[in-house]
Design an enzyme around this catalytic site. Structure first.
Site, PDB file in Angstrom:
ATOM      1  N   PHE A 138       0.854  -1.199   0.000  1.00  0.00           N
ATOM      2  CA  PHE A 138       0.000   0.000   0.000  1.00  0.00           C
ATOM      3  C   PHE A 138       0.884   1.241   0.000  1.00  0.00           C
ATOM      4  O   PHE A 138       1.763   1.384   0.837  1.00  0.00           O
ATOM      5  CB  PHE A 138      -0.922   0.031   1.229  1.00  0.00           C
ATOM      6  CG  PHE A 138      -1.814   1.243   1.239  1.00  0.00           C
ATOM      7  CD1 PHE A 138      -2.937   1.297   0.416  1.00  0.00           C
ATOM      8  CD2 PHE A 138      -1.518   2.343   2.030  1.00  0.00           C
ATOM      9  CE1 PHE A 138      -3.748   2.425   0.390  1.00  0.00           C
ATOM     10  CE2 PHE A 138      -2.327   3.474   2.010  1.00  0.00           C
ATOM     11  CZ  PHE A 138      -3.447   3.511   1.194  1.00  0.00           C
TER      12      PHE A 138
ATOM     13  N   LYS B  97       3.408  10.377   8.217  1.00  0.00           N
ATOM     14  CA  LYS B  97       2.812   9.919   9.482  1.00  0.00           C
ATOM     15  C   LYS B  97       3.583  10.383  10.726  1.00  0.00           C
ATOM     16  O   LYS B  97       3.497  11.530  11.122  1.00  0.00           O
ATOM     17  CB  LYS B  97       2.665   8.396   9.470  1.00  0.00           C
ATOM     18  CG  LYS B  97       1.581   7.888   8.498  1.00  0.00           C
ATOM     19  CD  LYS B  97       1.353   6.409   8.702  1.00  0.00           C
ATOM     20  CE  LYS B  97       0.385   5.809   7.690  1.00  0.00           C
ATOM     21  NZ  LYS B  97      -1.008   5.933   8.062  1.00  0.00           N
TER      22      LYS B  97
ATOM     23  N   ASP C 221       9.372   2.516   1.294  1.00  0.00           N
ATOM     24  CA  ASP C 221       8.269   3.317   1.822  1.00  0.00           C
ATOM     25  C   ASP C 221       8.252   3.140   3.339  1.00  0.00           C
ATOM     26  O   ASP C 221       7.833   2.113   3.862  1.00  0.00           O
ATOM     27  CB  ASP C 221       6.954   2.838   1.190  1.00  0.00           C
ATOM     28  CG  ASP C 221       5.735   3.604   1.704  1.00  0.00           C
ATOM     29  OD1 ASP C 221       5.806   4.163   2.806  1.00  0.00           O
ATOM     30  OD2 ASP C 221       4.711   3.600   1.007  1.00  0.00           O
TER      31      ASP C 221
HETATM   32  N1  PLP Z   1       2.472   4.317   2.386  1.00  0.00           N
HETATM   33  C1  PLP Z   1       2.221   3.562   3.463  1.00  0.00           C
HETATM   34  C2  PLP Z   1       3.124   2.410   3.791  1.00  0.00           C
HETATM   35  C3  PLP Z   1       1.119   3.845   4.280  1.00  0.00           C
HETATM   36  O1  PLP Z   1       0.865   3.072   5.350  1.00  0.00           O
HETATM   37  C4  PLP Z   1       0.284   4.944   3.942  1.00  0.00           C
HETATM   38  C5  PLP Z   1      -0.910   5.248   4.744  1.00  0.00           C
HETATM   39  O2  PLP Z   1      -1.458   4.429   5.447  1.00  0.00           O
HETATM   40  C6  PLP Z   1       0.593   5.701   2.815  1.00  0.00           C
HETATM   41  C7  PLP Z   1       1.696   5.362   2.065  1.00  0.00           C
HETATM   42  C8  PLP Z   1      -0.257   6.869   2.418  1.00  0.00           C
HETATM   43  O3  PLP Z   1      -0.074   7.926   3.298  1.00  0.00           O
HETATM   44  P1  PLP Z   1      -1.152   9.099   3.386  1.00  0.00           P
HETATM   45  O4  PLP Z   1      -2.414   8.496   3.900  1.00  0.00           O
HETATM   46  O5  PLP Z   1      -0.540  10.105   4.324  1.00  0.00           O
HETATM   47  O6  PLP Z   1      -1.319   9.650   2.020  1.00  0.00           O
END
Ligand code: PLP
Length: 395
Positions: free
Chosen positions: A136, A249, A220
């Site tokens: 994700f 986050k 990520d």
């Molecule tokens: N990448 C990862 C691993 C995530 O857990 C998340 C959100 O849960 C995102 C990207 C997306 O982040 P945002 O919700 O701040 O756009």
């Protein structure tokens, strides 16, 4: 429906499901809803509130910077932005060539990473980008293109092209990495997939193969970063050096911020004018991120995440619930695997007991408390989670 549920139902976009509660305030690892009910928050806004709620360091940073200078645009820089770039490249171990770009969310950070991959094109020869099945990376069109969950992607096709999703196995890496790959993006622990760890040796193999083929390795760290797994960043457990990481986050502890950090030659791929954001790197968000990361460092909350995470795992297993099949994850990013697809019922029972946890999928409870938790919070968690599991098992 209550009054707030009716208001939500009639005016908030239907892309968001009905919330579990309407929250009013927080303090440390606790939040209160509009009826005054208190909950132990072991989700922390999905791994965001690293210092918990209303931490004095966070409050002071927001207040002081808002009273001084909140926004300037990319035509100017500020001390907080410079300091955050220096701090985050140092914490990531990005070395002398390390650089940072700041945006406002995780999805935006991954958009910047996606564009970085496109720049690693070797004169057009690199037409493929790899990501992992079930990974994700966000909900914008680019980050969704990287996301390996067809049910999220399908309604929005066509998405930006050239992305292939491969299973998280070393065999798949060996079969798929070639000189046409611009980058491989992955999470060190797949949070949204249900706190799923990569197989042993996977990150090391990914590093070796991307190096061999001139592809970038982009990690990520949006959910795993800022100390959550008991290291500043998840990739550090594997002892590898990536070409780039994305962050968001926890680095802001609740203020919206995201970023791309590059290492080595990846730091020279972007050239003037190729990326930007009106709000990105503003002094308010960067000052707060400096304060949050500074407090994580000062109070050794990375060490606390490792220690408390180990205790949390032990305690969950010691509950001896017939529903619990096992515990996954690292530090304070924990996935409780259930024997039956009853995660939503466990979450509802926990809410009843005054505990916030999350159903990452039908049979996984995700737990991601603030990094500040201690004995008191662990005792409270134990009692509440134990009762919630018992109620669902008995039903
Ligand atoms: N990448 C990862 C691993 C995530 O857990 C998340 C959100 O849960 C995102 C990207 C997306 O982040 P945002 O919700 O701040 O756009």
């Amino acid at each position: 429906m209550t009054d707030w549920q009716q208001r939500f139902d009639s005016r908030i976009m239907r892309s968001i499901g009905m919330p579990l509660a309407k929250l009013e305030r927080g303090d440390g690892a606790w939040v209160w809803d509009d009826s005054g009910k208190r909950y132990l928050d072991f989700l922390a806004g999905i791994a965001v509130n690293a210092l918990g709620h209303a931490h004095p360091v966070f409050v002071e940073a927001v207040s002081a910077q808002a009273a001084k200078l909140a926004h300037v645009s990319n035509y100017f820089t500020t001390e907080p932005a410079l300091e955050l770039a220096e701090r985050i490249t140092r914490l990531a171990g990005a070395g002398d060539e390390g650089r940072a770009w700041f945006g406002n969310s995780g999805a935006e950070a991954n958009e910047a990473a996606f564009k970085l991959a496109r720049l690693n094109n070797s004169g057009g020869a690199r037409t493929r980008m790899l990501a992992l099945v079930d990974g994700f990376h966000g909900r914008t069109m680019g980050s969704l293109a990287l996301t390996g969950k067809p049910h999220m992607r399908d309604p929005f096709e066509p998405l930006p092209g050239g992305v292939e999703h491969i299973p998280a196995t070393i065999e798949a890496l060996e079969a798929e990495l070639d000189d046409a790959v611009s980058a491989l993006i992955l999470e060190p622990i797949q949070g949204e997939a249900g706190v799923v760890e990569l197989p042993p040796g996977f990150l090391e193999a990914a590093r070796e193969l991307t190096h061999r083929h001139g592809a970038l390795l982009i990690v990520d760290e949006i959910q795993t970063g800022a100390g959550r797994t008991g290291a500043w960043f998840g990739f550090q457990h594997a002892g590898i050096t990536p070409d780039a990481i994305t962050v968001a986050k926890g680095i802001g502890g609740g203020i919206p911020i995201g970023g791309l950090v590059t290492f080595g030659r990846a730091s020279s791929l972007y050239t003037k004018g190729q990326h930007g954001s009106t709000f990105g790197g503003n002094p308010l968000a960067t000052a707060v991120a400096n304060a949050v990361l500074g407090e994580i460092e000062r109070a050794d909350l990375v060490g606390n995440a490792a220690r408390r995470g180990a205790q949390l795992r032990e305690r969950i297993l010691a509950l001896g619930s017939s529903l619990v099949a096992g515990v996954r994850g690292r530090g304070l990013l924990v996935g409780v695997g259930l024997d039956e697809p009853v995660a939503a019922r466990v979450v509802a029972a926990a809410m009843d007991e005054g505990l916030i946890v999350n159903a990452a999928n039908d049979s996984t409870i995700r737990i991601a408390p603030p990094l500040i938790i201690g004995d008191v919070e662990l005792d409270e968690f134990d009692a509440r989670f134990g009762r919630a599991l018992e109620r669902v098992a008995a039903a």
